[in-house]
Design an enzyme around this catalytic site. Structure first.
Site, short mmCIF file in Angstrom:
data_model
loop_
_atom_site.label_atom_id
_atom_site.label_comp_id
_atom_site.label_asym_id
_atom_site.label_seq_id
_atom_site.Cartn_x
_atom_site.Cartn_y
_atom_site.Cartn_z
N THR A 91 2.56 -0.78 8.90
CA THR A 91 2.32 -2.20 8.58
C THR A 91 3.57 -2.84 7.97
OG1 THR A 91 0.02 -1.65 8.10
CG2 THR A 91 0.81 -3.76 7.28
N VAL A 92 4.10 -2.23 6.91
CA VAL A 92 5.22 -2.87 6.19
C VAL A 92 6.54 -2.65 6.92
CG1 VAL A 92 6.39 -3.10 3.98
CG2 VAL A 92 3.97 -2.50 4.02
N VAL A 97 4.90 -3.77 -6.33
CA VAL A 97 3.94 -4.37 -7.26
C VAL A 97 3.59 -5.78 -6.81
CG1 VAL A 97 3.45 -4.94 -9.66
CG2 VAL A 97 5.04 -3.08 -9.15
N GLY A 150 2.75 -7.07 -3.98
CA GLY A 150 3.20 -7.53 -2.66
C GLY A 150 4.28 -8.58 -2.71
N ILE A 162 4.66 -11.26 -4.57
CA ILE A 162 4.98 -11.96 -5.83
C ILE A 162 6.25 -11.36 -6.44
CG2 ILE A 162 4.19 -12.51 -8.16
CD1 ILE A 162 1.32 -12.18 -7.22
N GLY A 183 -5.20 -4.28 7.22
CA GLY A 183 -3.93 -3.64 6.80
C GLY A 183 -3.67 -3.76 5.32
N GLU A 207 -4.74 1.15 1.33
CA GLU A 207 -3.86 2.30 1.45
C GLU A 207 -4.40 3.26 2.51
OE1 GLU A 207 -0.92 2.63 -0.38
OE2 GLU A 207 -1.50 0.58 -0.80
N ASP A 243 -4.31 2.77 -7.32
CA ASP A 243 -3.20 1.93 -6.86
C ASP A 243 -2.82 0.90 -7.94
OD1 ASP A 243 -1.53 0.77 -4.53
OD2 ASP A 243 -2.72 -0.94 -5.20
N LYS A 298 0.84 0.45 -10.08
CA LYS A 298 1.56 -0.82 -10.27
C LYS A 298 1.67 -1.16 -11.76
CE LYS A 298 -0.07 -2.40 -5.79
NZ LYS A 298 -1.20 -3.00 -5.08
P1 NDP Z 1 1.47 2.74 7.14
O1 NDP Z 1 0.61 3.94 7.08
O2 NDP Z 1 1.03 1.57 7.93
O3 NDP Z 1 2.93 3.15 7.67
C1 NDP Z 1 3.61 4.33 7.32
C2 NDP Z 1 4.33 4.85 8.53
O4 NDP Z 1 5.17 5.93 8.14
C3 NDP Z 1 3.39 5.37 9.61
O5 NDP Z 1 3.85 4.96 10.88
C4 NDP Z 1 3.49 6.87 9.41
O6 NDP Z 1 3.17 7.60 10.55
C5 NDP Z 1 4.96 7.01 9.05
N1 NDP Z 1 5.25 8.27 8.37
C6 NDP Z 1 4.54 8.86 7.39
N2 NDP Z 1 5.14 10.01 7.01
C7 NDP Z 1 6.26 10.12 7.76
C8 NDP Z 1 7.30 11.08 7.81
N3 NDP Z 1 7.31 12.16 7.05
N4 NDP Z 1 8.31 10.89 8.71
C9 NDP Z 1 8.30 9.81 9.50
N5 NDP Z 1 7.33 8.85 9.49
C10 NDP Z 1 6.33 9.02 8.63
O7 NDP Z 1 1.75 2.32 5.63
P2 NDP Z 1 2.10 0.87 5.07
O8 NDP Z 1 3.14 0.24 5.90
O9 NDP Z 1 0.85 0.13 4.78
O10 NDP Z 1 2.69 1.26 3.63
C11 NDP Z 1 4.01 1.76 3.49
C12 NDP Z 1 4.35 1.77 2.00
O11 NDP Z 1 4.28 0.45 1.51
C13 NDP Z 1 3.40 2.60 1.13
O12 NDP Z 1 4.12 3.17 0.07
C14 NDP Z 1 2.44 1.56 0.61
O13 NDP Z 1 1.83 1.93 -0.61
C15 NDP Z 1 3.38 0.40 0.40
N6 NDP Z 1 2.77 -0.92 0.39
C16 NDP Z 1 1.93 -1.30 1.39
C17 NDP Z 1 1.39 -2.57 1.40
C18 NDP Z 1 0.47 -3.04 2.48
O14 NDP Z 1 -0.01 -4.16 2.36
N7 NDP Z 1 0.20 -2.26 3.51
C19 NDP Z 1 1.73 -3.53 0.35
C20 NDP Z 1 2.64 -3.04 -0.66
C21 NDP Z 1 3.13 -1.77 -0.62
P3 NDP Z 1 1.62 8.06 10.76
O15 NDP Z 1 0.89 6.82 11.14
O16 NDP Z 1 1.74 9.08 11.83
O17 NDP Z 1 1.16 8.63 9.46
N1 HSE Z 2 -3.45 -1.33 -0.91
C1 HSE Z 2 -2.69 -2.24 -1.68
C2 HSE Z 2 -3.55 -3.43 -2.05
C3 HSE Z 2 -1.50 -2.69 -0.88
O1 HSE Z 2 -4.65 -3.56 -1.50
O2 HSE Z 2 -3.16 -4.20 -2.90
C4 HSE Z 2 -0.56 -3.51 -1.70
O3 HSE Z 2 0.07 -2.72 -2.65
#
Ligand code: NDP
Ligand code: HSE
Length: 426
Positions: free
Chosen positions: A13-14, A130, A132, A134, A185, A188, A199, A203
């Site tokens: 997602t991110v 922390v 998103g 903000i 999305g 977590e 979570d 933060k």
């Molecule tokens: P996702 O699960 O959508 O994306 C993570 C990606 O990383 C997946 O494609 C995953 O593959 C890949 N991955 C995991 N482990 C490995 C590895 N060892 N080597 C290579 N690729 C790997 O997560 P998000 O994008 O939602 O979140 C990413 C980070 O951002 C997290 O730390 C989350 O807490 C943080 N975050 C997320 C927010 C949100 O709104 N989603 C907001 C704020 C922070 P696979 O799918 O196969 O596991």
């Molecule tokens: N899972 C977290 C939330 C993502 O819902 O706020 C943003 O950190």
């Protein structure tokens, strides 16, 4: 002009949002950064995700990314331990800057990683970790630094706030609404981290570190999630003029720092009560500088990617600085305030058999613990059903309320564990 070469790990997602953002807004971002930002490598274990982005190196191994020609690694794979901290360490040791959105990793390993970054003269930035979109991390690290901070309180989890808001607006069940948050999305990979309060605790530990100049201390956060909140609690709250929000609260007291994650009754009409849906909100009480209120999207692709990209641009401009605003070597150990002495007014709900004397029995146990009742509601019932007795107490200690509830829970007419929710001061 030398380009800032960027490598992204994790194209979910991110990470996907960051790669897209760099492409779509490339020209404007280069101008703001004062140097071209060039995506030189992407890394994900899923080949389809790697193929979706245009970068010279498409890698499946984080070690190869850490050794790539990127100057800056963006860690977006997530996870407290394992691959994420390993990548960050390797990247910093290899002399690369790091940007991450990983609050779990930063809350657990932040002090150590900050020391490593600073020893190597590299940046480690985590704005997106922390709240998103903000800009609360930068504000605490670089702006609200003069007057001293008394407290930081916030709605820090978009998933929980979305669930509570939807439950209130539609009367739908907790599990049903959680599924929506996952599909959008926000949640977590393990949604228990969201709804269990973990979570928010991650933060909060980071906000505490930034606000009070201490090392993040996750183990000192007392954590309670939202699973036990029922539509009844939400509707009783409304009758009393409150809304239920999952809050993270960090407060400096004479006895040390309080860090709590808990569902709380927030008075309707105050800024945090009006933060709805996936929005997050943070109130910073900064002594003479006055209270500050921040509100914005706390989760999801665009707001989070925006915060990550802002960190990248900041580093490209040469803003390296201390990770937590003070040198890592001078972050002091957090001294936690003793939990039992904390005080609050409380919302209490008892599910009881509607028999003569039940209310008197509850009241007498509360009185023994010197818990005084301010107001009360009892709802009617269908024949044979248990009824809810709901009370708001005057200010008392957590220890007194917990002691009274333990006794009351063991009495024969009480049919479910009593619910207690602190009333958040205005
Ligand atoms: P996702 O699960 O959508 O994306 C993570 C990606 O990383 C997946 O494609 C995953 O593959 C890949 N991955 C995991 N482990 C490995 C590895 N060892 N080597 C290579 N690729 C790997 O997560 P998000 O994008 O939602 O979140 C990413 C980070 O951002 C997290 O730390 C989350 O807490 C943080 N975050 C997320 C927010 C949100 O709104 N989603 C907001 C704020 C922070 P696979 O799918 O196969 O596991
Ligand atoms: N899972 C977290 C939330 C993502 O819902 O706020 C943003 O950190």
């Amino acid at each position: 002009m030398n380009a800032m070469k960027i490598g992204i790990a994790g194209l979910g997602t991110v990470g996907g949002g960051v790669a897209k953002g760099l492409r779509v807004h490339g020209e404007m971002l280069d101008a703001r950064a004062g140097t071209p930002l060039e995506l030189v490598a992407v890394c994900d274990r899923d080949p389809a995700k790697r193929e979706a982005f245009d970068a010279p190196a498409k890698l499946d191994d984080i070690k190869a990314l850490a050794a790539s020609k990127a100057d800056l690694i963006v860690e977006l794979i997530g996870g407290e331990n394992g691959a994420a901290p390993m990548l960050v360490e390797e990247a910093l040791k290899a002399g690369k800057h790091v940007v991450t959105a990983n609050k779990a990793m930063m809350a657990r390993h932040g002090a150590r990683l900050a020391a490593l970054a600073e020893k190597n003269g590299r940046a480690l930035k985590f704005e997106a970790a922390v709240a998103g979109g903000i800009p609360i991390v930068k504000s605490l690290r670089e702006s609200l630094i003069v007057n001293g901070i008394k407290a930081v309180r916030g709605i820090l989890n978009g998933t929980c706030n979305y669930i509570l808001t939807q439950m209130e607006a539609t009367g739908r069940s907790f599990d049903d609404v959680l599924k929506d948050a996952q599909a959008l999305g926000y949640a977590e990979a393990d949604p228990e981290l969201d709804v269990g309060g973990g979570d928010t605790a991650h933060k909060l530990a980071l906000l505490t570190a930034l606000a009070f100049g201490v090392a993040p201390d996750l183990d000192a956060v007392s954590v309670q999630g939202i699973r036990a909140i029922t539509p009844d609690d939400i509707s009783f709250a409304r009758e009393f003029g409150y809304r239920i929000k999952l809050l993270g609260i960090a407060r400096q007291t004479d006895n040390g720092i309080i860090q709590r994650v808990q569902p709380a009754m927030v008075c309707a009409g105050t800024p945090l009560a009006d933060v709805d849906g996936v929005l997050n909100g943070v109130v910073v009480n900064a002594n003479e500088a006055g209270p500050f209120f921040f509100e914005g999207r706390g989760a999801g692709e665009y707001p989070t990617a925006n915060a990550v990209i802002a960190d990248i641009v900041d580093i490209a401009r040469g803003n390296v600085g201390s990770v937590f605003g003070v040198p890592a070597a001078s972050l002091s150990a957090l001294s936690p305030a003793p939990a039992a002495g904390a005080s609050s007014a409380f919302y209490l709900r008892f599910q009881v058999l509607d028999v003569p004397g039940v209310l008197a029995e509850i009241a007498s146990h509360l009185a023994k613990w010197r818990v005084s009742i301010e107001s009360m509601i009892q709802r009617g019932r269908a024949p044979g059903e248990a009824v809810s007795i709901v009370m708001i107490t005057h200010e008392t200690t957590y220890a007194a309320v917990e002691g009274a509830l333990q006794t009351i829970a063991g009495t024969s007419n009480v049919v479910a564990p009593p619910v207690k929710i602190p009333m958040e001061a205005k």
